[in-house]
Every structure is written in structure tokens, then in C-alpha cells.
Design an enzyme around this catalytic site. Structure first.
Site, short mmCIF file in Angstrom:
data_model
loop_
_atom_site.label_atom_id
_atom_site.label_comp_id
_atom_site.label_asym_id
_atom_site.label_seq_id
_atom_site.Cartn_x
_atom_site.Cartn_y
_atom_site.Cartn_z
N LYS A 1 -10.54 86.37 23.53
CA LYS A 1 -10.90 84.95 23.63
C LYS A 1 -12.18 84.76 24.45
O LYS A 1 -12.98 83.88 24.16
CB LYS A 1 -9.74 84.15 24.24
CG LYS A 1 -8.51 84.05 23.31
CD LYS A 1 -8.81 83.19 22.09
CE LYS A 1 -7.60 83.02 21.19
NZ LYS A 1 -7.84 82.17 20.03
N TYR B 1 -5.66 89.95 24.59
CA TYR B 1 -5.86 88.59 24.10
C TYR B 1 -6.97 87.92 24.90
O TYR B 1 -7.88 87.31 24.34
CB TYR B 1 -4.55 87.82 24.23
CG TYR B 1 -4.62 86.34 23.89
CD1 TYR B 1 -4.52 85.91 22.58
CD2 TYR B 1 -4.74 85.37 24.89
CE1 TYR B 1 -4.56 84.55 22.26
CE2 TYR B 1 -4.78 84.02 24.59
CZ TYR B 1 -4.68 83.61 23.27
OH TYR B 1 -4.72 82.27 22.96
N1 LIG Z 1 0.12 78.36 22.04
C1 LIG Z 1 -0.69 78.36 23.08
O1 LIG Z 1 -0.25 78.24 24.24
C2 LIG Z 1 -2.17 78.48 22.88
C3 LIG Z 1 -2.98 78.26 24.00
C4 LIG Z 1 -4.35 78.38 23.88
C5 LIG Z 1 -4.90 78.71 22.63
N2 LIG Z 1 -4.08 78.93 21.58
C6 LIG Z 1 -4.73 79.33 20.32
O2 LIG Z 1 -4.39 78.44 19.27
C7 LIG Z 1 -4.42 79.11 18.02
C8 LIG Z 1 -3.12 78.85 17.27
O3 LIG Z 1 -2.06 79.38 18.05
P1 LIG Z 1 -0.55 78.88 17.96
O4 LIG Z 1 -0.09 78.61 19.33
O5 LIG Z 1 -0.42 77.85 16.91
O6 LIG Z 1 0.12 80.27 17.50
P2 LIG Z 1 1.25 80.61 16.44
O7 LIG Z 1 2.25 79.52 16.35
O8 LIG Z 1 1.68 81.99 16.80
O9 LIG Z 1 0.41 80.63 15.06
C9 LIG Z 1 -0.57 81.59 14.85
C10 LIG Z 1 -1.17 81.32 13.50
O10 LIG Z 1 -2.22 82.26 13.28
C11 LIG Z 1 -1.96 82.89 12.02
N3 LIG Z 1 -2.52 84.24 11.93
C12 LIG Z 1 -2.27 85.32 12.70
N4 LIG Z 1 -2.98 86.38 12.25
C13 LIG Z 1 -3.69 85.94 11.17
C14 LIG Z 1 -4.61 86.54 10.28
N5 LIG Z 1 -4.95 87.85 10.36
N6 LIG Z 1 -5.16 85.79 9.29
C15 LIG Z 1 -4.83 84.49 9.17
N7 LIG Z 1 -3.94 83.86 9.96
C16 LIG Z 1 -3.39 84.59 10.95
C17 LIG Z 1 -0.45 82.92 11.90
O11 LIG Z 1 -0.08 83.17 10.56
P3 LIG Z 1 1.27 83.97 10.16
O12 LIG Z 1 2.37 82.95 10.14
O13 LIG Z 1 0.96 84.56 8.84
O14 LIG Z 1 1.49 85.01 11.24
C18 LIG Z 1 -0.15 81.50 12.38
O15 LIG Z 1 -0.39 80.57 11.36
C19 LIG Z 1 -4.65 80.58 18.35
O16 LIG Z 1 -6.00 80.93 18.15
C20 LIG Z 1 -4.29 80.69 19.82
O17 LIG Z 1 -4.94 81.73 20.46
C21 LIG Z 1 -2.75 78.82 21.66
#
Ligand SMILES: NC(=O)c1ccc[n+]([C@@H]2O[C@H](COP(=O)([O-])OP(=O)(O)OC[C@H]3O[C@@H](n4cnc5c(N)ncnc54)[C@H](OP(=O)(O)O)[C@@H]3O)[C@@H](O)[C@H]2O)c1
Length: 236
Positions: free
Chosen positions: A143, A139
Site C-alpha cells: 500500500k 500488505y
Molecule cells: N477493510 C479494511 O479495513 C480496509 C482498510 C483500508 C483499505 N482497504 C482496502 O479496500 C479495498 C477493498 O477491501 P475490502 O475491505 O472490501 O476487502 P474484501 O472484503 O476482502 O474484498 C476484497 C476484494 O478484492 C477482490 N480481489 C482480491 N484479489 C483480486 C484479484 N487478483 N483480482 C480482482 N479482485 C481481487 C476480492 O475478490 P474475491 O471475492 O474474488 O476474492 C474482493 O472483491 C482493498 O484494496 C483494501 O486494501 C480496506
């Protein structure tokens, strides 16, 4: 860039930060929100148009780019994070497919619309882009690569009037880090922080309280960017 009256496409909009971004965009008066998700969502607000969109699918990206006729802001939010130790090549490839090639291919496909609107691309990255988090090294690599790509795109597209933002998020309380017991901000505060950062016009957006030490790289980035923005008089 203000969100009011704008057309916004958000990938991974069915849960987590993506869902919060949809709500925050509506709250700030977006004209239309294209809600991208692998399984298209239903939303009661008539300004939301569901879009079936797996960011690893070239055909779905192409269909979405054909169906959408105007776009101001593309938010590359979809992402995956899987625990690994770099021993499984397929896991590394999966992270690169979603977290790196996904945003790149989306940006390329929607560039004609964004160029026309003088719009913006927002890549949702992570602190792991700046320093590897060794429990999720694949990951972190994806990123870091996406941050580097964001900086190049920013320089390459500046002449076309398209702004490219990197969002550097700390831990947010979503499914992605469920069970990881550390202090986390809410998805709603992350979404508000992302749009606040856009409205302030910052290239690198740090929605939560992160040390300004991470911003030092910006000066070096600007120096490198000058090579594509204006040809050097004395190369080398
Ligand atoms: N949570 C954290 O602590 C954090 C911190 C820094 C950055 N981020 C970033 O924020 C973003 C959102 O993360 P989140 O925390 O909201 O994660 P999450 O709750 O796990 O949601 C991930 C989202 O990405 C979608 N996804 C995964 N693979 C995909 C694909 N091939 N095509 C289209 N959609 C896809 C998932 O859809 P499905 O429901 O279909 O799986 C879901 O809607 C990510 O890029 C993550 O790296 C998160």
C-alpha cells in the site's frame, strides 16, 4: 468530479467496499457501472455491466480495456491482506501483484479512455500506506508503494487532464479484517466518503476521521511533482 451521469469501473466489486461502491455509484446517478470481479457478478440494475477481471491477469485487463469503449472513473479497489512476518517471499509477491501492479496495470490499460474523457483514477489505499501495520507488513509495503505510485501518476498525468486520487481508509468492517476486534466503519460509509471526497475534488481522500497530521506530506509531494510538470531552470 461528480458521479452523476459518469461511467465508472470498480475492481473487486463482488463484496466489501467494492460492492458498496457499486451501490453508492448507482445511488448518485452513475450512467454505467462496470463491476469488475474475478467471478462476474449479477446485478438487477440495468446500468451495471459485469466484467470478469482478475487484476493480476494481463489478458483479462486487456480484454476489459478493449470491450469498454468509454470510461470516466477507474476505481482500483481490489486488494488482499494476509497475515505474515516478511519471512515468506511469495506472500510479499502476492501483495505486490494485487495491491501494487494491479492498480498500475489497470491505470495503464485504461489511460487512453481516461485521457479522452478527462477522467479520474481512484486508488483505494489504507492508513497502512502511511505507517506500517506490522501484523500485515507485506500488505503495508504494497500500500505504501501504491501510494507513492499514485503520487507519481498524479504528476505525470496532470498534463493529460486525468486526476489521480489516493483514498486513505482506516479500518472498515469487511471480510478483510474479520476477527480483528477494533472499531470499524461500515463499507457503505466508506463508499459514500470516497465519492464525497471525489466530489469535493481532494487529491488525497480521507473518508473517515483521520488526524490532519497525515496531510503534511502533500506539500513535499507538490514540490517534487513540479520537476515533471515544468522543467527546473537550475537542476541540482
Ligand atoms: N477493510 C479494511 O479495513 C480496509 C482498510 C483500508 C483499505 N482497504 C482496502 O479496500 C479495498 C477493498 O477491501 P475490502 O475491505 O472490501 O476487502 P474484501 O472484503 O476482502 O474484498 C476484497 C476484494 O478484492 C477482490 N480481489 C482480491 N484479489 C483480486 C484479484 N487478483 N483480482 C480482482 N479482485 C481481487 C476480492 O475478490 P474475491 O471475492 O474474488 O476474492 C474482493 O472483491 C482493498 O484494496 C483494501 O486494501 C480496506
Amino acid at each position: 468530479m461528480a458521479i452523476a451521469k459518469k461511467t465508472v469501473l470498480i475492481t473487486g466489486s463482488n463484496r466489501g467496499i467494492g460492492r458498496a461502491l457499486v451501490e453508492e455509484a448507482l445511488k448518485r446517478g452513475a450512467k454505467r457501472v462496470y463491476a469488475g470481479a474475478r467471478n462476474a457478478i449479477r446485478h438487477p440494475d440495468k446500468r451495471v455491466t459485469p466484467v470478469t477481471l482478475d487484476v493480476t491477469s494481463a489478458s483479462q485487463i486487456q480484454r476489459a480495456a478493449t470491450e469498454i469503449d468509454t470510461l470516466d472513473i477507474l476505481i482500483n479497489n481490489a486488494g488482499v491482506a494476509i497475515y505474515d512476518d516478511l519471512s515468506n517471499f511469495e506472500v510479499i509477491e502476492q501483495h505486490l501483484a494485487v495491491n501494487f501492479f494491479g492498480p498500475l496495470n489497470m491505470s495503464r490499460a485504461f489511460l487512453p479512455l481516461l485521457t479522452r474523457s478527462k477522467g479520474a483514477i481512484v486508488n483505494n489505499l489504507s492508513l497502512a500506506a502511511l505507517a506500517a501495520l506490522p501484523v500485515i507488513p507485506a500488505y503495508s509495503i504494497s500500500k505504501a508503494a501504491a501510494l507513492n505510485m499514485t503520487q507519481s501518476l498524479r504528476a505525470i498525468l496532470a498534463g493529460q487532464g486525468v486526476m489521480v486520487h489516493a483514498v486513505i481508509l482506516g479500518p472498515i468492517d469487511t471480510d478483510m479484517n474479520r476477527g480483528f476486534e477494533i472499531p470499524k466503519a461500515s463499507p457503505e460509509s466508506a463508499a459514500a466518503g470516497i465519492f464525497d471526497g471525489m466530489e469535493r475534488g481532494g487529491e488525497e481522500i480521507f473518508p473517515d476521521a483521520v488526524s490532519p497530521i497525515h496531510r503534511r506530506g502533500e506539500a513535499l509531494e507538490r514540490q517534487f511533482a513540479a520537476f515533471v510538470q515544468a522543467p527546473a531552470k537550475n537542476p541540482v
